[in-house]
Scaffold this motif. Structure first.
Motif, PDB file in Angstrom:
ATOM      1  N   SER A 173       1.004  -1.441  -0.060  1.00 33.83           N
ATOM      2  CA  SER A 173       0.031  -0.094   0.087  1.00 33.83           C
ATOM      3  C   SER A 173       0.798   1.233   0.101  1.00 33.83           C
ATOM      4  O   SER A 173       0.251   2.384  -0.187  1.00 33.83           O
ATOM      5  CB  SER A 173      -0.728   0.150   1.152  1.00 33.83           C
ATOM      6  OG  SER A 173      -0.262   0.118   2.357  1.00 33.83           O
ATOM      7  N   THR A 174       2.202   1.289   0.130  1.00 27.27           N
ATOM      8  CA  THR A 174       3.073   2.516   0.301  1.00 27.27           C
ATOM      9  C   THR A 174       3.757   2.460  -1.045  1.00 27.27           C
ATOM     10  O   THR A 174       4.948   3.017  -1.106  1.00 27.27           O
ATOM     11  CB  THR A 174       3.789   2.447   1.558  1.00 27.27           C
ATOM     12  OG1 THR A 174       4.639   1.111   1.443  1.00 27.27           O
ATOM     13  CG2 THR A 174       3.167   2.314   2.567  1.00 27.27           C
ATOM     14  N   LEU A 221       2.544   7.760   1.345  1.00 20.60           N
ATOM     15  CA  LEU A 221       1.174   7.571   1.730  1.00 20.60           C
ATOM     16  C   LEU A 221       0.403   8.142   0.599  1.00 20.60           C
ATOM     17  O   LEU A 221      -0.681   8.554   0.695  1.00 20.60           O
ATOM     18  CB  LEU A 221       0.826   8.462   3.073  1.00 20.60           C
ATOM     19  CG  LEU A 221       1.452   7.841   4.183  1.00 20.60           C
ATOM     20  CD1 LEU A 221       1.029   8.954   5.430  1.00 20.60           C
ATOM     21  CD2 LEU A 221       1.186   6.649   4.648  1.00 20.60           C
ATOM     22  N   ASP A 222       0.934   8.283  -0.792  1.00 15.37           N
ATOM     23  CA  ASP A 222       0.100   8.867  -1.706  1.00 15.37           C
ATOM     24  C   ASP A 222      -0.825   7.933  -2.048  1.00 15.37           C
ATOM     25  O   ASP A 222      -1.906   8.638  -2.544  1.00 15.37           O
ATOM     26  CB  ASP A 222       1.264   8.898  -2.910  1.00 15.37           C
ATOM     27  CG  ASP A 222       2.282   9.799  -2.862  1.00 15.37           C
ATOM     28  OD1 ASP A 222       2.376  10.580  -1.707  1.00 15.37           O
ATOM     29  OD2 ASP A 222       3.131   9.790  -3.554  1.00 15.37           O
ATOM     30  N   ASN A 223      -0.916   6.753  -1.877  1.00 13.25           N
ATOM     31  CA  ASN A 223      -1.896   5.986  -2.274  1.00 13.25           C
ATOM     32  C   ASN A 223      -3.288   6.274  -1.312  1.00 13.25           C
ATOM     33  O   ASN A 223      -4.533   6.394  -1.656  1.00 13.25           O
ATOM     34  CB  ASN A 223      -1.746   4.404  -2.245  1.00 13.25           C
ATOM     35  CG  ASN A 223      -0.727   3.782  -3.287  1.00 13.25           C
ATOM     36  OD1 ASN A 223      -1.008   4.355  -4.411  1.00 13.25           O
ATOM     37  ND2 ASN A 223       0.187   3.369  -3.023  1.00 13.25           N
ATOM     38  N   TYR A 224      -3.029   6.466   0.057  1.00 10.44           N
ATOM     39  CA  TYR A 224      -3.960   6.762   0.885  1.00 10.44           C
ATOM     40  C   TYR A 224      -4.566   8.193   0.637  1.00 10.44           C
ATOM     41  O   TYR A 224      -5.840   8.341   0.785  1.00 10.44           O
ATOM     42  CB  TYR A 224      -3.391   6.742   2.297  1.00 10.44           C
ATOM     43  CG  TYR A 224      -3.079   5.328   2.803  1.00 10.44           C
ATOM     44  CD1 TYR A 224      -4.003   4.162   3.215  1.00 10.44           C
ATOM     45  CD2 TYR A 224      -1.864   4.903   2.670  1.00 10.44           C
ATOM     46  CE1 TYR A 224      -3.706   2.998   3.355  1.00 10.44           C
ATOM     47  CE2 TYR A 224      -1.335   3.620   3.027  1.00 10.44           C
ATOM     48  CZ  TYR A 224      -2.339   2.816   3.332  1.00 10.44           C
ATOM     49  OH  TYR A 224      -1.942   1.609   3.908  1.00 10.44           O
ATOM     50  N   THR A 225      -3.755   9.032   0.250  1.00 11.90           N
ATOM     51  CA  THR A 225      -4.243  10.599  -0.217  1.00 11.90           C
ATOM     52  C   THR A 225      -4.855  10.381  -1.375  1.00 11.90           C
ATOM     53  O   THR A 225      -6.204  11.006  -1.392  1.00 11.90           O
ATOM     54  CB  THR A 225      -3.059  11.312  -0.350  1.00 11.90           C
ATOM     55  OG1 THR A 225      -1.934  11.146   0.472  1.00 11.90           O
ATOM     56  CG2 THR A 225      -3.424  12.788  -0.723  1.00 11.90           C
ATOM     57  N   ALA A 226      -4.781   9.502  -2.132  1.00 12.19           N
ATOM     58  CA  ALA A 226      -5.533   9.399  -3.399  1.00 12.19           C
ATOM     59  C   ALA A 226      -6.996   8.967  -3.221  1.00 12.19           C
ATOM     60  O   ALA A 226      -7.943   9.199  -3.816  1.00 12.19           O
ATOM     61  CB  ALA A 226      -4.821   8.596  -4.391  1.00 12.19           C
ATOM     62  N   PHE A 279      -8.648   9.086  -0.289  1.00 14.92           N
ATOM     63  CA  PHE A 279      -9.321  10.068   0.553  1.00 14.92           C
ATOM     64  C   PHE A 279      -9.770  11.005  -0.309  1.00 14.92           C
ATOM     65  O   PHE A 279     -10.839  11.610   0.144  1.00 14.92           O
ATOM     66  CB  PHE A 279      -8.657  10.205   1.790  1.00 14.92           C
ATOM     67  CG  PHE A 279      -8.821   9.353   2.916  1.00 14.92           C
ATOM     68  CD1 PHE A 279      -9.883   8.630   3.274  1.00 14.92           C
ATOM     69  CD2 PHE A 279      -7.295   8.642   3.199  1.00 14.92           C
ATOM     70  CE1 PHE A 279      -9.698   7.763   4.227  1.00 14.92           C
ATOM     71  CE2 PHE A 279      -7.348   7.659   4.244  1.00 14.92           C
ATOM     72  CZ  PHE A 279      -8.334   7.169   4.666  1.00 14.92           C
ATOM     73  N   SER A 280      -9.143  11.450  -1.238  1.00 13.05           N
ATOM     74  CA  SER A 280      -9.596  12.665  -2.033  1.00 13.05           C
ATOM     75  C   SER A 280     -10.342  12.329  -3.271  1.00 13.05           C
ATOM     76  O   SER A 280     -10.753  12.902  -3.975  1.00 13.05           O
ATOM     77  CB  SER A 280      -8.065  13.358  -2.631  1.00 13.05           C
ATOM     78  OG  SER A 280      -7.405  12.397  -3.533  1.00 13.05           O
ATOM     79  N   ASP A 281     -10.567  10.900  -3.464  1.00 14.99           N
ATOM     80  CA  ASP A 281     -11.478  10.357  -4.479  1.00 14.99           C
ATOM     81  C   ASP A 281     -12.965  10.194  -3.945  1.00 14.99           C
ATOM     82  O   ASP A 281     -12.989   9.718  -2.952  1.00 14.99           O
ATOM     83  CB  ASP A 281     -11.135   9.184  -4.943  1.00 14.99           C
ATOM     84  CG  ASP A 281     -11.479   8.771  -6.320  1.00 14.99           C
ATOM     85  OD1 ASP A 281     -12.629   9.496  -6.936  1.00 14.99           O
ATOM     86  OD2 ASP A 281     -11.255   7.779  -6.784  1.00 14.99           O
TER      87      ASP A 281
END
Length: 336
Positions: free
Chosen positions: A68-69, A95-100, A102-104
């Motif tokens: 996931s990272t 943490l780019d995947n988590y940012t993507a 939550f921003s989607d």
């Protein structure tokens, strides 16, 4: 002789005191060491299970957290094509995947429907299971047959039940639309309309979940002393008052546990959604876990890192729910 005896006793006392001081100054074994030495047989019996769980659950969990990272996908993971071995080329992205995620807006849409789906299924399953348990807790003819018939959906494999319901919901040849056509009602697109599809998957999951609630509630009802009902009835309490002040408090420990378990199961109920509607029509019935599956196995190129991030988020949401639910129960006096 008296002198020798007194000297021997003095020497023995000195030796005993020296040994006592030596024992007191020695290091005492730690708590873990004492537990291992005292319960070594129990630890030996549990060790294989712990090892298996560590391999089956622990390794995939750690691997998922790691993926996931990264930016791992079908094009950059390690793979073998014929005789050619292609090494992995994915890299860490923090943490780019988590940012993507939550921003989607897709995540929030899926989360909203997942919460509605979970609350609806658990509430209906619990209510119907409690109602049926109260009915079967009384003396009536054929009670054993009714119990067996109501528990039957739990004994049938889930995929068999879902495929059967898929045939029932068939728009052209399904039995439901045949019955409606006999009454002069137009066929309903059970699985092809977003609203009807949501009602259909909730119906199937409730049908599968009621037996579990029924068994749990029936066991809880049978553990409540009958003298309480007799005393309340002699005091003039109505049926509703007996249910409210005796049945519900008596079922609190059982109901709190089954609601938590059922909530976790329903939140991750992949078979019903995937086998009945495939998340459709469109993406109307897709929940978080089916979308994570879609990212990893359906879309091209398959997004392993994004799917792992969704999986970790699902785990965190369920853990948060369990912690909050447990604290709420402890405030009410339920300790488990």
């Amino acid at each position: 002789m008296a002198v020798d005896s007194s000297q021997s006793l003095a020497e023995a006392a000195d030796a005993h005191s020296v040994r006592g001081r030596g024992q007191r100054t020695g290091k005492t074994p730690g708590r873990l060491r004492r537990a291992l030495s005292t319960h070594w047989y129990a630890w030996a019996m549990v060790a294989p299970v712990v090892a298996v769980i560590g391999v089956i659950i622990g390794y995939p969990l750690v691997r998922g957290l790691y993926l996931s990272t990264t930016d791992a996908n079908e094009a950059n993971v390690e793979r073998t094509i014929g005789v050619n071995h292609i090494p992995a080329t994915y890299k860490s992205v923090g943490l780019d995947n988590y940012t993507a995620v939550f921003s989607d807006g897709v995540f929030w849409d899926r989360l909203t429907w997942t919460v509605i789906w979970t609350v609806s299924c658990v509430a209906l399953s619990f209510g119907i299971g409690l109602l049926l348990a109260n009915m079967l807790n009384r003396k009536l003819a054929g009670r054993s047959f009714y119990r067996m018939a109501l528990i039957l959906p739990w004994a049938v494999p889930a995929f068999v039940s879902v495929f059967t319901w898929r045939l029932i919901f068939n728009e052209k040849n399904g039995i439901l639309n045949k019955i409606l056509a006999g009454g002069g009602i137009d066929a309903i697109p059970w699985l092809n309309d977003p609203t009807w599809a949501k009602l259909s998957v909730i119906t199937v999951n409730v049908w599968l979940g009621v037996p579990f609630m029924l068994v749990a509630m029936l066991g809880g009802l049978q553990s409540i002393p009958g003298e309480l009902y007799e005393a309340a009835e002699m005091d003039g309490a109505s049926a509703w008052q007996r249910f409210r002040h005796i049945t519900l408090p008596g079922l609190r420990s059982v109901s709190s546990t089954v609601i938590l378990i059922s909530g976790i199961w329903t939140f991750n109920m992949f078979p019903v959604i995937f086998l009945l509607t495939r998340g459709g029509p469109g993406d109307a019935t897709e929940i978080l876990v089916t979308y994570a599956y879609r990212l990893s196995f359906v879309v091209s190129p398959r997004d392993f890192a994004g799917s792992a991030a969704w999986g970790v988020i699902i785990l965190l949401l369920l853990s948060l729910f369990a912690v909050v639910y447990r604290r709420a129960l402890r405030k009410q006096g339920e300790v488990w």
